[in-house]
Design a protein around this motif. Sequence first.
Motif, short mmCIF file in Angstrom:
data_model
loop_
_atom_site.label_atom_id
_atom_site.label_comp_id
_atom_site.label_asym_id
_atom_site.label_seq_id
_atom_site.Cartn_x
_atom_site.Cartn_y
_atom_site.Cartn_z
N UNK A 17 0.68 -1.16 0.02
CA UNK A 17 -0.05 0.14 -0.14
C UNK A 17 0.83 1.29 -0.08
N UNK A 18 1.85 1.32 0.87
CA UNK A 18 3.04 2.42 0.86
C UNK A 18 3.44 2.61 -0.79
N UNK A 146 -14.28 -2.00 -3.47
CA UNK A 146 -13.62 -1.22 -2.57
C UNK A 146 -12.54 -1.88 -1.94
N UNK A 147 -11.26 -1.69 -1.93
CA UNK A 147 -10.64 -2.61 -1.09
C UNK A 147 -10.47 -2.20 0.32
N UNK A 148 -10.77 -3.19 1.30
CA UNK A 148 -11.13 -3.02 2.47
C UNK A 148 -9.90 -2.59 3.34
N UNK A 149 -9.67 -1.09 3.32
CA UNK A 149 -8.44 -0.57 3.86
C UNK A 149 -9.09 -0.01 5.31
N UNK A 156 -9.43 3.35 -2.45
CA UNK A 156 -8.99 2.68 -3.89
C UNK A 156 -9.72 1.59 -4.33
N UNK A 157 -9.75 1.39 -5.40
CA UNK A 157 -10.83 0.18 -5.99
C UNK A 157 -9.72 -0.82 -6.66
N UNK A 158 -10.42 -2.22 -6.14
CA UNK A 158 -9.42 -3.26 -6.69
C UNK A 158 -10.45 -4.22 -7.35
N UNK A 159 -9.91 -5.39 -8.00
CA UNK A 159 -10.61 -6.20 -8.53
C UNK A 159 -11.44 -7.41 -7.70
N UNK A 160 -12.72 -7.81 -8.06
CA UNK A 160 -13.26 -8.78 -7.20
C UNK A 160 -12.67 -10.21 -7.42
N UNK A 228 -1.30 -11.37 -4.92
CA UNK A 228 -1.63 -10.44 -3.51
C UNK A 228 -1.49 -11.32 -2.32
N UNK A 229 -1.05 -10.66 -1.22
CA UNK A 229 -1.12 -11.25 -0.04
C UNK A 229 -2.28 -11.46 0.98
N UNK A 230 -3.51 -10.88 0.34
CA UNK A 230 -4.70 -10.62 1.01
C UNK A 230 -5.69 -9.88 0.31
N UNK A 231 -6.75 -9.84 0.82
CA UNK A 231 -7.88 -9.19 0.19
C UNK A 231 -7.64 -7.42 0.23
N UNK A 232 -6.97 -7.08 1.16
CA UNK A 232 -6.61 -5.66 1.24
C UNK A 232 -5.28 -5.37 0.64
#
Length: 373
Positions: A17-18, A146-149, A156-160, A228-232
Amino acid sequence: MSIIDALPPSLNLPPHLSAHKYFLVCTLTVAAWDTLVLSPRSWRLLKTPGWPILKILYNFIRVFMPVEFTIVAVAFFDTKWSQSQCQKFYLFEPICTAFLLAAASVAHVIRINAIYDKNRSVLFGMGALLAIQVVVTAICCGFYRSVPLLEGQGCIAGPKHNWVGIYWVGPTLLYTASFVLALVRSLKSLDTKPLSLWKLMLRDGLNLYGAIFLVNLTNMIFWFAITPTGPDDTIKTIVTSIAAVLTASMTLRIILSVRGSLVHGGSFALSNTQTASSRTTHVISTSRTGGVTSNFSAAANPAHTYTLDDMRSKTEADWNTDKTSDTMNLGETKPAILDGEHEHEHGLQQRPNVGVKITIDRQVGYDDTYHGK
């Protein structure tokens, strides 16, 4: 408890994210710099008459691109942006980026079609890729989330699903075809006019097409080759913003580099090459004692000299079939272009003509005239 754990979520960011935020800062820098650098050329283009499609696309992309990513950056960096707000906003970036990519792709289709001299096969092929892109991106926009931050980490948007990456397959295929076709057209031109590869690249803007191809290919690698490492985790979309901005920026430069009018997409570098032609003069003259000598000059090849009597004796068919003629001079003549000196000496007036130049030299027999009196 470490000092890192004591940081608020807006400062205690996961590595991916950073990195995503740093990439977005680079995206905004490119967008701002591009807007400033192209301002003089954009103003000159704006003042040109008419509104061809490429000019409309240029001004749309130039305004739409920085506005879109400024809004996206506000949502991503604002620490007070709640997740409830994000649920209503997250589709903004994929939808707006789809419009931006569609506009850039239309410009590529028009330009590639132009450098191939309106070849229908090229037009239909590029047009089919454009249609696929528009349909696929429109469908994929419905499969973003919506990415669960955490609160304060932005929106930020991400793919399902992983297959949503085909959102970028359409544009990447079109820009790959655009780059390959531009490259092939340039290499073929070397048979007509040999150039070094460096000069060829700069002349035809191959660096612009290549940059668009590479940035979209890199984006595809992030979408399909990295897990990715996870849903977020936002690693899949980390390059999407800068890919869209660089695509728009390079497309603007492609439009600015168009040769000729933008109405039909311009022309290729060698399309207007003309061979050197020699310029000779046709002289139509008469000479009489105390008479007037007239010389008619025009661009033609080869040179001829005719008298008015000779012209009267020829029929229309003779003039159409007569390609060469002997030079006939019935007295000394001295053709001269009317300038200030001749005007003062002979009292003539210079009357400019459009398309042809008529040169008149009057010779008056002063001796015969005055001695006769």
